[in-house]
Design a protein around this motif. Structure first.
Motif, short mmCIF file in Angstrom:
data_model
loop_
_atom_site.label_atom_id
_atom_site.label_comp_id
_atom_site.label_asym_id
_atom_site.label_seq_id
_atom_site.Cartn_x
_atom_site.Cartn_y
_atom_site.Cartn_z
N VAL A 35 0.84 -1.20 0.00
CA VAL A 35 0.00 0.00 0.00
C VAL A 35 0.87 1.25 0.00
O VAL A 35 0.59 2.22 -0.72
CB VAL A 35 -0.98 0.00 1.19
CG1 VAL A 35 -1.78 1.29 1.24
CG2 VAL A 35 -1.92 -1.21 1.11
N ILE A 36 1.95 1.24 0.79
CA ILE A 36 2.89 2.37 0.78
C ILE A 36 3.46 2.55 -0.62
O ILE A 36 3.59 3.68 -1.12
CB ILE A 36 4.01 2.17 1.83
CG1 ILE A 36 3.43 2.29 3.23
CG2 ILE A 36 5.13 3.18 1.62
CD1 ILE A 36 4.41 1.90 4.34
N ASP A 37 3.79 1.46 -1.28
CA ASP A 37 4.32 1.51 -2.64
C ASP A 37 3.29 2.14 -3.58
O ASP A 37 3.63 3.00 -4.41
CB ASP A 37 4.69 0.10 -3.11
CG ASP A 37 5.34 0.08 -4.49
OD1 ASP A 37 6.08 1.03 -4.82
OD2 ASP A 37 5.11 -0.88 -5.23
N ALA A 38 2.04 1.74 -3.46
CA ALA A 38 0.99 2.30 -4.32
C ALA A 38 0.85 3.81 -4.10
O ALA A 38 0.76 4.57 -5.06
CB ALA A 38 -0.34 1.60 -4.05
N TRP A 39 0.86 4.24 -2.84
CA TRP A 39 0.77 5.67 -2.56
C TRP A 39 1.99 6.40 -3.12
O TRP A 39 1.87 7.49 -3.67
CB TRP A 39 0.65 5.94 -1.06
CG TRP A 39 -0.72 5.77 -0.51
CD1 TRP A 39 -1.10 4.88 0.47
CD2 TRP A 39 -1.90 6.48 -0.86
NE1 TRP A 39 -2.44 5.00 0.73
CE2 TRP A 39 -2.96 5.98 -0.07
CE3 TRP A 39 -2.18 7.50 -1.77
CZ2 TRP A 39 -4.26 6.46 -0.17
CZ3 TRP A 39 -3.47 7.98 -1.86
CH2 TRP A 39 -4.50 7.46 -1.06
N SER A 40 3.16 5.81 -2.97
CA SER A 40 4.37 6.49 -3.43
C SER A 40 4.41 6.60 -4.96
O SER A 40 4.94 7.56 -5.51
CB SER A 40 5.63 5.80 -2.91
OG SER A 40 5.81 4.54 -3.52
N ARG A 41 3.83 5.64 -5.64
CA ARG A 41 3.78 5.68 -7.11
C ARG A 41 2.73 6.67 -7.62
O ARG A 41 2.82 7.14 -8.75
CB ARG A 41 3.47 4.30 -7.68
CG ARG A 41 4.62 3.33 -7.53
CD ARG A 41 4.21 1.93 -7.99
NE ARG A 41 5.23 0.97 -7.69
CZ ARG A 41 6.15 0.58 -8.55
NH1 ARG A 41 6.16 1.07 -9.77
NH2 ARG A 41 7.04 -0.32 -8.20
N GLN A 42 1.75 6.96 -6.79
CA GLN A 42 0.68 7.88 -7.17
C GLN A 42 1.24 9.27 -7.45
O GLN A 42 0.78 9.95 -8.35
CB GLN A 42 -0.36 7.95 -6.05
CG GLN A 42 -1.55 8.83 -6.33
CD GLN A 42 -2.46 8.26 -7.39
OE1 GLN A 42 -2.56 7.05 -7.55
NE2 GLN A 42 -3.11 9.13 -8.13
N GLY A 43 2.21 9.67 -6.66
CA GLY A 43 2.80 11.00 -6.85
C GLY A 43 1.97 12.08 -6.19
O GLY A 43 0.80 11.89 -5.86
N ASN A 50 -0.05 10.41 2.64
CA ASN A 50 -0.72 9.16 2.99
C ASN A 50 0.29 8.03 3.20
O ASN A 50 0.13 7.21 4.12
CB ASN A 50 -1.74 8.77 1.92
CG ASN A 50 -2.96 9.65 1.95
OD1 ASN A 50 -3.31 10.20 2.98
ND2 ASN A 50 -3.61 9.81 0.82
N ALA A 51 1.30 7.96 2.34
CA ALA A 51 2.36 6.96 2.51
C ALA A 51 3.08 7.18 3.84
O ALA A 51 3.36 6.23 4.58
CB ALA A 51 3.34 7.01 1.35
N HIS A 94 11.60 8.05 -1.13
CA HIS A 94 11.51 8.27 -2.57
C HIS A 94 10.26 9.10 -2.93
O HIS A 94 10.33 10.01 -3.78
CB HIS A 94 11.51 6.93 -3.31
CG HIS A 94 11.44 7.06 -4.79
ND1 HIS A 94 12.50 7.48 -5.54
CD2 HIS A 94 10.43 6.83 -5.65
CE1 HIS A 94 12.16 7.51 -6.81
NE2 HIS A 94 10.90 7.12 -6.90
N ALA A 95 9.15 8.82 -2.27
CA ALA A 95 7.92 9.56 -2.53
C ALA A 95 8.10 11.04 -2.19
O ALA A 95 7.68 11.92 -2.96
CB ALA A 95 6.76 8.96 -1.74
N TRP A 96 8.73 11.31 -1.05
CA TRP A 96 8.97 12.72 -0.68
C TRP A 96 9.92 13.38 -1.68
O TRP A 96 9.72 14.54 -2.04
CB TRP A 96 9.54 12.82 0.73
CG TRP A 96 8.48 12.74 1.80
CD1 TRP A 96 8.36 11.77 2.75
CD2 TRP A 96 7.39 13.65 2.02
NE1 TRP A 96 7.26 12.03 3.54
CE2 TRP A 96 6.66 13.17 3.11
CE3 TRP A 96 6.97 14.82 1.38
CZ2 TRP A 96 5.53 13.83 3.60
CZ3 TRP A 96 5.85 15.47 1.86
CH2 TRP A 96 5.13 14.97 2.96
N ALA A 97 10.92 12.65 -2.12
CA ALA A 97 11.90 13.24 -3.06
C ALA A 97 11.25 13.64 -4.38
O ALA A 97 11.60 14.67 -4.95
CB ALA A 97 13.03 12.25 -3.30
N LYS A 98 10.30 12.85 -4.85
CA LYS A 98 9.70 13.17 -6.14
C LYS A 98 8.41 13.99 -6.03
O LYS A 98 7.85 14.39 -7.03
CB LYS A 98 9.47 11.91 -6.97
CG LYS A 98 8.40 10.98 -6.48
CD LYS A 98 8.27 9.80 -7.44
CE LYS A 98 7.00 9.03 -7.12
NZ LYS A 98 6.76 7.98 -8.05
#
Length: 100
Positions: A35-43, A50-51, A94-98
């Protein structure tokens, strides 16, 4: 965001580590990481938040388990199933970075 922690009585009534009486399988670190991966890919910032909230919840649950909050789980092989792993941390970083 508060995550409801398992009720000790519910854990005592549940002898199976793979099936939960109310909602099917009990989520483990892999399901949370997906689920964290899905949120991080959402951008975007909201998805990243949420992640982050989910990772924070994992940390809270892990701390609860380490303090003996769920005694019966400690005796099982999967007692550390909710401890955040490197993958979960890296996905949020990674999600925060992008996110900008």
């Amino acid at each position: 965001g508060d995550v409801p922690l398992p009720d000790e009585k519910e854990e005592e009534d549940n002898d199976s580590s793979s099936d939960h009486k109310v909602g099917g399988p009990i989520p483990d670190i892999r399901s949370y990481t997906h689920v964290i991966d899905a949120w991080s890919r959402q951008g975007g910032v909201k998805a990243t938040q949420n992640a982050q909230k989910l990772l924070d919840s994992l940390i809270e649950i892990s701390n609860y388990e380490q303090k003996g909050g769920v005694k019966k789980v400690k005796k099982k092989k999967n007692a550390r199933r909710m401890k955040p792993n490197t993958i979960a941390y890296n996905l949020v970083i990674h999600a925060w970075a992008k996110s900008g």
